[in-house]
Design an enzyme around this catalytic site. Structure first.
Site, PDB file in Angstrom:
ATOM      1  N   ILE A 156      39.709 -11.994 -42.945  1.00 32.86           N
ATOM      2  CA  ILE A 156      38.864 -12.174 -42.012  1.00 32.86           C
ATOM      3  C   ILE A 156      39.825 -10.594 -41.638  1.00 32.86           C
ATOM      4  CG2 ILE A 156      38.212 -11.965 -39.788  1.00 32.86           C
ATOM      5  CD1 ILE A 156      36.917 -14.473 -41.267  1.00 32.86           C
ATOM      6  N   PRO A 207      43.351 -19.782 -37.791  1.00 27.61           N
ATOM      7  CA  PRO A 207      42.586 -20.783 -37.949  1.00 27.61           C
ATOM      8  C   PRO A 207      43.295 -22.293 -36.833  1.00 27.61           C
ATOM      9  CG  PRO A 207      44.397 -21.134 -39.087  1.00 27.61           C
ATOM     10  CD  PRO A 207      44.543 -19.979 -39.076  1.00 27.61           C
ATOM     11  N   ARG A 235      37.943 -19.234 -32.906  1.00 30.73           N
ATOM     12  CA  ARG A 235      37.899 -20.707 -33.003  1.00 30.73           C
ATOM     13  C   ARG A 235      38.053 -20.468 -31.275  1.00 30.73           C
ATOM     14  NH1 ARG A 235      34.804 -21.377 -36.476  1.00 30.73           N
ATOM     15  NH2 ARG A 235      34.819 -22.211 -37.943  1.00 30.73           N
ATOM     16  N   ASP A 259      32.994 -14.746 -29.812  1.00 33.76           N
ATOM     17  CA  ASP A 259      32.352 -14.987 -30.689  1.00 33.76           C
ATOM     18  C   ASP A 259      32.400 -16.844 -30.064  1.00 33.76           C
ATOM     19  OD1 ASP A 259      29.746 -14.552 -32.239  1.00 33.76           O
ATOM     20  OD2 ASP A 259      31.023 -15.056 -33.875  1.00 33.76           O
ATOM     21  N   GLU A 264      32.101 -24.634 -27.708  1.00 34.31           N
ATOM     22  CA  GLU A 264      30.652 -23.917 -27.468  1.00 34.31           C
ATOM     23  C   GLU A 264      29.527 -25.161 -28.196  1.00 34.31           C
ATOM     24  OE1 GLU A 264      32.289 -21.504 -30.273  1.00 34.31           O
ATOM     25  OE2 GLU A 264      31.147 -22.719 -32.398  1.00 34.31           O
ATOM     26  N   HIS A 296      28.161 -17.831 -31.526  1.00 36.27           N
ATOM     27  CA  HIS A 296      29.216 -18.179 -33.151  1.00 36.27           C
ATOM     28  C   HIS A 296      28.204 -17.507 -33.730  1.00 36.27           C
ATOM     29  CE1 HIS A 296      31.963 -20.809 -34.917  1.00 36.27           C
ATOM     30  NE2 HIS A 296      31.485 -20.207 -35.900  1.00 36.27           N
TER      31      HIS A 296
HETATM   32  P1  NAD Z   1      41.990 -17.557 -43.865  1.00 37.50           P
HETATM   33  O1  NAD Z   1      42.804 -18.638 -43.918  1.00 37.50           O
HETATM   34  O2  NAD Z   1      41.925 -16.846 -44.981  1.00 37.50           O
HETATM   35  O3  NAD Z   1      43.310 -16.602 -42.978  1.00 37.50           O
HETATM   36  C1  NAD Z   1      43.809 -17.464 -41.837  1.00 37.50           C
HETATM   37  C2  NAD Z   1      45.353 -16.649 -41.808  1.00 37.50           C
HETATM   38  O4  NAD Z   1      45.801 -17.014 -40.565  1.00 37.50           O
HETATM   39  C3  NAD Z   1      46.387 -17.009 -42.989  1.00 37.50           C
HETATM   40  O5  NAD Z   1      47.136 -15.638 -43.412  1.00 37.50           O
HETATM   41  C4  NAD Z   1      47.207 -17.927 -42.261  1.00 37.50           C
HETATM   42  O6  NAD Z   1      49.125 -17.672 -43.164  1.00 37.50           O
HETATM   43  C5  NAD Z   1      47.095 -17.125 -40.793  1.00 37.50           C
HETATM   44  N1  NAD Z   1      47.620 -18.215 -40.050  1.00 37.50           N
HETATM   45  C6  NAD Z   1      48.039 -19.659 -40.222  1.00 37.50           C
HETATM   46  N2  NAD Z   1      48.052 -20.636 -39.088  1.00 37.50           N
HETATM   47  C7  NAD Z   1      48.779 -18.949 -38.251  1.00 37.50           C
HETATM   48  C8  NAD Z   1      50.097 -19.232 -36.984  1.00 37.50           C
HETATM   49  N3  NAD Z   1      50.250 -20.078 -36.162  1.00 37.50           N
HETATM   50  N4  NAD Z   1      50.013 -17.393 -36.480  1.00 37.50           N
HETATM   51  C9  NAD Z   1      49.389 -16.620 -37.512  1.00 37.50           C
HETATM   52  N5  NAD Z   1      49.307 -16.659 -38.451  1.00 37.50           N
HETATM   53  C10 NAD Z   1      48.970 -18.327 -39.026  1.00 37.50           C
HETATM   54  O7  NAD Z   1      41.253 -17.110 -42.535  1.00 37.50           O
HETATM   55  P2  NAD Z   1      39.759 -16.559 -42.827  1.00 37.50           P
HETATM   56  O8  NAD Z   1      38.720 -16.427 -43.534  1.00 37.50           O
HETATM   57  O9  NAD Z   1      40.586 -15.365 -41.438  1.00 37.50           O
HETATM   58  O10 NAD Z   1      39.469 -16.595 -41.404  1.00 37.50           O
HETATM   59  C11 NAD Z   1      39.953 -17.055 -40.095  1.00 37.50           C
HETATM   60  C12 NAD Z   1      39.738 -17.680 -38.897  1.00 37.50           C
HETATM   61  O11 NAD Z   1      37.600 -17.368 -38.520  1.00 37.50           O
HETATM   62  C13 NAD Z   1      38.346 -19.407 -39.396  1.00 37.50           C
HETATM   63  O12 NAD Z   1      40.013 -20.158 -39.132  1.00 37.50           O
HETATM   64  C14 NAD Z   1      37.744 -19.576 -38.232  1.00 37.50           C
HETATM   65  O13 NAD Z   1      37.796 -20.526 -37.665  1.00 37.50           O
HETATM   66  C15 NAD Z   1      37.040 -18.612 -38.193  1.00 37.50           C
HETATM   67  N6  NAD Z   1      35.959 -18.305 -39.043  1.00 37.50           N
HETATM   68  C16 NAD Z   1      34.540 -17.766 -37.878  1.00 37.50           C
HETATM   69  C17 NAD Z   1      33.303 -17.434 -37.625  1.00 37.50           C
HETATM   70  C18 NAD Z   1      32.557 -16.428 -37.195  1.00 37.50           C
HETATM   71  O14 NAD Z   1      31.000 -16.757 -37.358  1.00 37.50           O
HETATM   72  N7  NAD Z   1      32.685 -16.730 -35.363  1.00 37.50           N
HETATM   73  C19 NAD Z   1      32.964 -17.382 -39.229  1.00 37.50           C
HETATM   74  C20 NAD Z   1      33.419 -17.782 -40.358  1.00 37.50           C
HETATM   75  C21 NAD Z   1      35.044 -17.996 -40.178  1.00 37.50           C
END
Ligand code: NAD
Length: 332
Positions: A156, A207, A235, A259, A264, A296
């Site tokens: 994302i 995450p 989150r 969001d 929540e 969300h």
């Molecule tokens: P992803 O796993 O592809 O990417 C997460 C990135 O964060 C990875 O590159 C990882 O190396 C990095 N990371 C992990 N811990 C870290 C830290 N402490 N500091 C810096 N970087 C760190 O996940 P994604 O698919 O891009 O999703 C990101 C977040 O979006 C998800 O974890 C989820 O919580 C959230 N999400 C929200 C919705 C929504 O509807 N609002 C929907 C889907 C996902």
């Protein structure tokens, strides 16, 4: 083989029906009930269970399914934080999720809300509702003038960076593990403090894990530019809500698009009309004109919902047929 899908919503039904049509070897049963110890009875005789819910997958529930000889659980979402992992391992569950259903859905919404913050649309809408059609004092800012700090270079965060660059913004990306392609592109920083210092907008895409709990707190806000805008589509636990409220009060944070919230599940995806929220931080944040809260919904697009339905059902069928899936979640 027989699969039961729990918590099926109206908007998911067309995709469920298409999938059933394309997979006549599966007897697919659907219910709008969420999966719990009571509704688990509906799964009798099934080989796989598909579900998506905020409600927890407790040890009692997993034990009940285990007693019914059901050990294949396929989630229609990414997050597995509401599963009792210890019990899942103990009872021999195989669990799949849908890790990538549409990064663009979340990133596009993040940018939408960022633009709404920059263009001060909530303030204009409030004025408009009162038939006040004056411009001043709600002068806006432009995205192309911002430095957008993106925390988390996953699926994302990368799309968010791409869209912001398309608008002409300067983009900085931080990830706890370096990303060589982003280093090469000149947008990567390995210093979160540098990102905090340089950014006029900070968008979170990491995450919810121990190391990210309350990563935006009083100390972090103090390192940022005065008036910084915060976007959180990831989150709720990433932000200390009391510290955010204090930073909004002092003007250190100039606005936020959220969001997700820490608590929540108390209010989101529920009809709360005529009910108190019993969530003081939400009430405080929600009445502010420079805070945009959505329940969300960033993921909630046709494209994402179709992928969540189809990929979870595919994974369930694959688990039953082969005992394996590339979407297996590592537990424990
Ligand atoms: P992803 O796993 O592809 O990417 C997460 C990135 O964060 C990875 O590159 C990882 O190396 C990095 N990371 C992990 N811990 C870290 C830290 N402490 N500091 C810096 N970087 C760190 O996940 P994604 O698919 O891009 O999703 C990101 C977040 O979006 C998800 O974890 C989820 O919580 C959230 N999400 C929200 C919705 C929504 O509807 N609002 C929907 C889907 C996902």
């Amino acid at each position: 083989m027989k699969i039961i899908a729990y918590g099926i919503r109206e908007d998911e039904r067309p995709y469920v029906e298409n999938w059933q049509w394309a997979n006549p070897d599966v007897e697919l049963v659907c219910t709008d009930k969420l999966l719990d110890v009571e509704s688990a009875e509906l799964a009798a005789g099934c080989d796989g269970v598909v579900a998506y819910q905020q409600k927890s997958y407790s040890a009692d529930l997993l034990k009940r399914l285990h007693e019914m000889n059901i050990h294949n659980l396929s989630l229609r979402n990414v997050g597995v934080d509401n599963i009792d992992a210890e019990a899942a391992v103990k009872y021999g569950f195989k669990i799949t999720n849908v890790p990538i259903y549409s990064p663009a859905a979340i990133a596009e919404f993040g940018v939408t809300q960022l633009l709404n913050l920059l263009r001060r649309t909530k303030e204009f809408q409030n004025k408009f509702a009162k038939r006040d059609y004056r411009w001043a004092p709600n002068i806006a800012s432009e995205l192309n003038q911002q430095t957008v700090g993106i925390v988390g270079a996953g699926h994302i965060g990368r799309v968010m960076a791409h869209i912001c660059r398309g608008f002409g913004a300067r983009v900085m990306v931080y990830n706890h593990r370096p990303k060589p392609d982003l280093v090469k592109a000149g947008v990567f920083t390995d210093s979160l403090d540098e990102l905090y210092k340089e950014s006029t907008v900070i968008s979170l895409h990491v995450p919810a894990v121990k190391s990210t709990y309350h990563m935006l707190n009083r100390d972090a806000f103090a390192k940022m530019q005065k008036g910084v805008l915060i976007v959180n589509m990831s989150r709720g636990s990433l932000i200390d809500e009391q510290d955010l409220i204090a930073a909004l009060d002092s003007g250190q944070v100039g606005g936020a698009a959220l969001d997700v919230l820490e608590d929540e599940t108390k209010i989101f995806n529920k009809d709360m009309a005529n009910q108190p929220s019993n969530y003081p931080a939400f009430d405080d944040l929600n009445q502010r004109e420079n805070v945009l809260i959505t329940p969300h919904t960033a993921f909630y697009t046709d494209e994402a919902v179709r992928n969540m339905v189809e990929q979870s059902l595919d994974a369930s069928r694959e688990l039953i047929l082969t005992g394996a899936s590339d979407k297996l979640v590592k537990l424990g």
